[in-house]
Scaffold this active site. Structure first.
Site, PDB file in Angstrom:
ATOM      1  CG  HIS A 246      -2.086   0.844   1.060  1.00 46.53           C
ATOM      2  ND1 HIS A 246      -1.878   2.311   1.516  1.00 46.53           N
ATOM      3  CD2 HIS A 246      -3.288   0.651   0.718  1.00 46.53           C
ATOM      4  CE1 HIS A 246      -3.220   2.927   1.197  1.00 46.53           C
ATOM      5  NE2 HIS A 246      -4.042   1.919   0.577  1.00 46.53           N
TER       6      HIS A 246
ATOM      7  CD  GLU B   5      -8.715  -3.618  -3.579  1.00 47.91           C
ATOM      8  OE1 GLU B   5      -9.732  -3.850  -3.594  1.00 47.91           O
ATOM      9  OE2 GLU B   5      -8.860  -2.457  -4.318  1.00 47.91           O
TER      10      GLU B   5
HETATM   11  N1  COA Z   1       4.070  -7.242  -4.781  1.00 46.61           N
HETATM   12  C1  COA Z   1       5.300  -7.289  -4.999  1.00 46.61           C
HETATM   13  N2  COA Z   1       6.039  -6.442  -4.934  1.00 46.61           N
HETATM   14  C2  COA Z   1       5.480  -5.274  -4.442  1.00 46.61           C
HETATM   15  C3  COA Z   1       4.236  -5.105  -4.377  1.00 46.61           C
HETATM   16  C4  COA Z   1       3.614  -6.347  -4.347  1.00 46.61           C
HETATM   17  N3  COA Z   1       2.139  -6.438  -4.188  1.00 46.61           N
HETATM   18  N4  COA Z   1       4.036  -3.991  -3.962  1.00 46.61           N
HETATM   19  C5  COA Z   1       4.872  -3.239  -3.998  1.00 46.61           C
HETATM   20  N5  COA Z   1       6.072  -3.952  -4.620  1.00 46.61           N
HETATM   21  C6  COA Z   1       7.467  -3.461  -4.693  1.00 46.61           C
HETATM   22  C7  COA Z   1       7.711  -2.983  -6.036  1.00 46.61           C
HETATM   23  O1  COA Z   1       7.935  -3.696  -6.852  1.00 46.61           O
HETATM   24  C8  COA Z   1       8.781  -1.893  -5.593  1.00 46.61           C
HETATM   25  O2  COA Z   1       9.895  -2.360  -5.707  1.00 46.61           O
HETATM   26  P1  COA Z   1      11.118  -1.676  -6.232  1.00 46.61           P
HETATM   27  O3  COA Z   1      11.175  -0.581  -5.616  1.00 46.61           O
HETATM   28  O4  COA Z   1      12.172  -2.772  -6.726  1.00 46.61           O
HETATM   29  O5  COA Z   1      10.632  -0.954  -7.716  1.00 46.61           O
HETATM   30  C9  COA Z   1       8.436  -1.443  -4.244  1.00 46.61           C
HETATM   31  O6  COA Z   1       7.759  -2.656  -3.657  1.00 46.61           O
HETATM   32  C10 COA Z   1       7.957  -0.266  -3.756  1.00 46.61           C
HETATM   33  O7  COA Z   1       6.467  -0.351  -4.800  1.00 46.61           O
HETATM   34  P2  COA Z   1       6.023   1.132  -5.230  1.00 46.61           P
HETATM   35  O8  COA Z   1       5.214   0.686  -6.620  1.00 46.61           O
HETATM   36  O9  COA Z   1       6.945   2.085  -5.408  1.00 46.61           O
HETATM   37  O10 COA Z   1       4.903   1.237  -4.188  1.00 46.61           O
HETATM   38  P3  COA Z   1       3.422   2.189  -3.827  1.00 46.61           P
HETATM   39  O11 COA Z   1       3.414   2.932  -2.828  1.00 46.61           O
HETATM   40  O12 COA Z   1       3.712   2.842  -5.352  1.00 46.61           O
HETATM   41  O13 COA Z   1       2.439   1.128  -4.588  1.00 46.61           O
HETATM   42  C11 COA Z   1       0.693  -0.386  -4.570  1.00 46.61           C
HETATM   43  C12 COA Z   1       1.511   0.678  -3.821  1.00 46.61           C
HETATM   44  C13 COA Z   1      -0.473  -0.667  -4.003  1.00 46.61           C
HETATM   45  C14 COA Z   1       0.456   0.052  -5.969  1.00 46.61           C
HETATM   46  C15 COA Z   1       1.499  -1.619  -4.759  1.00 46.61           C
HETATM   47  O14 COA Z   1       1.986  -2.153  -3.562  1.00 46.61           O
HETATM   48  C16 COA Z   1       0.903  -2.775  -5.422  1.00 46.61           C
HETATM   49  O15 COA Z   1       1.163  -2.621  -6.696  1.00 46.61           O
HETATM   50  N6  COA Z   1       0.249  -3.666  -4.974  1.00 46.61           N
HETATM   51  C17 COA Z   1      -0.383  -4.766  -5.690  1.00 46.61           C
HETATM   52  C18 COA Z   1      -1.849  -4.150  -6.103  1.00 46.61           C
HETATM   53  C19 COA Z   1      -2.921  -3.882  -5.043  1.00 46.61           C
HETATM   54  O16 COA Z   1      -2.895  -4.875  -4.549  1.00 46.61           O
HETATM   55  N7  COA Z   1      -3.529  -2.783  -5.284  1.00 46.61           N
HETATM   56  C20 COA Z   1      -4.469  -2.561  -4.330  1.00 46.61           C
HETATM   57  C21 COA Z   1      -4.129  -1.490  -3.380  1.00 46.61           C
HETATM   58  S1  COA Z   1      -5.539  -1.097  -2.223  1.00 46.61           S
END
Ligand code: COA
Length: 361
Positions: free
Chosen positions: A244, A303
């Protein structure tokens, strides 16, 4: 520059506060634990909208019911035009037919619309006639009734009510921010909500719960969870339902929905095999994510349990994002009004990194 506007404060709000370190969600001064499973969606809507509409009734049950009836009356002649579209796209198309003003009647209709339109397009896709709303019953009970054509057991209506309250508002997430940007131009509520719907659709926001079930299906049995998860992470893919932007501890909404599932389990509507698989996947995923990103807490988000709860309530997985919209629309409307009332247009800047301008020859 802040990539993804991370940590940028873009609004003041009285609506909700997300404390990512404490794992706390507060909606209008009340922790989620005082709302989810304790008050109806109509009550939560009254809380969110308080102060943003003149003459807001104390109890919105009847007004929201009447608005459901009005939406059905206004849109039923267009249901045919939405046939063949995926549920979320049908919802977006039909929502475009609603009035685009900012008064309470319009707000009620827009808040009611996803709850009426989703069951209608689902029934239509199954070759069944849409069922008209029942204005005098609770919002959640009526949604399940419009879907199935018969009254749902109270425990199921309560489970859906808990879900809708749990997702009704959540700080300045992508769709809410989108709604506020549109509202800041003094556009109508339908315009704000349509834009927010577009933002909600993506898998990084509201589109994750369907893929959570796809993941469970592919994994198949608890024994295969760890291997599948390790291989997925090794390919650089993300696990849906984990991580998140704000929470660095467990998402409190996951707890609220897990409790709702526990309550529903006693009614026999929850598949025990599914829950055992989900438990094994969650445990394996948390361990693998901890190894994968030791410096970045990646925990279960809303989710994961949304997927399990909505499946138990009988919603097809391609409708999960639309069901999310049924709950979140109340927050979008409140934020839109709050933003519009500031009178300030949202207009950030960008840094130009393109080629330098060439003088004309
Ligand atoms: N599975 C694997 N790796 C994950 C991850 C997940 N669910 N969520 C984040 N990461 C990793 C990313 O690949 C990134 O790695 P990197 O630094 O090597 O590139 C790191 O953790 C940070 O991720 P980032 O996308 O910068 O964080 P964010 O705050 O922008 O992302 C989400 C938040 C929710 C978009 C992300 O956690 C995600 O994509 N989750 C899966 C989708 C999901 O469940 N969405 C519903 C949200 S309520």
């Amino acid at each position: 520059m802040h990539d993804g506007l991370e940590n940028v404060v873009a609004a003041e709000t009285v609506l909700s506060d997300v404390d990512g370190l404490a794992g706390r969600l507060v909606i209008r001064g009340l922790p989620l634990s005082a709302l989810a499973g304790r008050v109806s969606y109509e009550h939560a809507l009254g809380l969110l909208w308080d102060g943003f509409f003149p003459a807001l009734p104390r109890d919105l049950t009847r007004s929201l019911g009447a608005a459901r009836a009005k939406v059905f009356e206004l849109t039923s002649n267009r249901f045919g035009a939405a046939s063949g579209l995926a549920p979320f796209d049908a919802l977006r198309m039909l929502m475009g037919a609603l009035p685009d003003r900012t008064d309470l009647d319009t707000a009620l209709m827009i808040a009611a619309a996803p709850s009426v339109l989703l069951p209608a397009v689902l029934r239509q896709a199954e070759g069944k006639s849409p069922v008209a709303p029942e204005a005098d019953i609770g919002h959640a009970a009526d949604i399940l009734r419009m879907m199935a054509g018969v009254d749902a057991p109270k425990a199921m209506a309560d489970g859906l009510d808990t879900y809708l309250v749990t997702v009704s508002d959540h700080g300045l997430n992508a769709s809410t921010f989108t709604a506020r940007v549109v509202a800041s131009t003094q556009a109508g509520l339908d315009s704000s909500v349509l834009a927010a719907l577009g933002a909600l659709k993506g898998p990084l926001h509201g589109g994750a719960p369907g893929p959570v079930l796809d993941m469970l299906d592919v994994i198949g049995t608890p024994g295969q969870a760890a291997g599948w998860i390790d291989a997925t992470l090794a390919r650089g893919e993300r696990l849906m339902g984990f991580g998140h932007r704000i929470y660095r501890v467990r998402d409190p909404r996951a707890d609220a929905l897990s409790a709702a599932l526990d309550r529903l389990r006693s009614t026999g509507n929850v598949d025990a095999t599914r829950m055992a698989l989900a438990g094994a996947v969650e445990t394996a995923a948390l361990a693998a994510l901890q190894r994968h990103k030791p410096d970045r807490p990646l925990l279960t988000n809303v989710e994961f349990y949304t997927a399990l709860l909505l499946e138990a309530l009988g919603f097809p997985r391609d409708t999960f994002t639309a069901v999310f919209a049924i709950g979140r629309v109340g927050g979008w409307i409140a934020h839109s009004r709050e933003q519009a009332l500031t009178g300030k247009l949202i207009r950030p800047r960008s840094i130009y990194v393109g080629p330098e301008a060439k003088e004309a020859a």
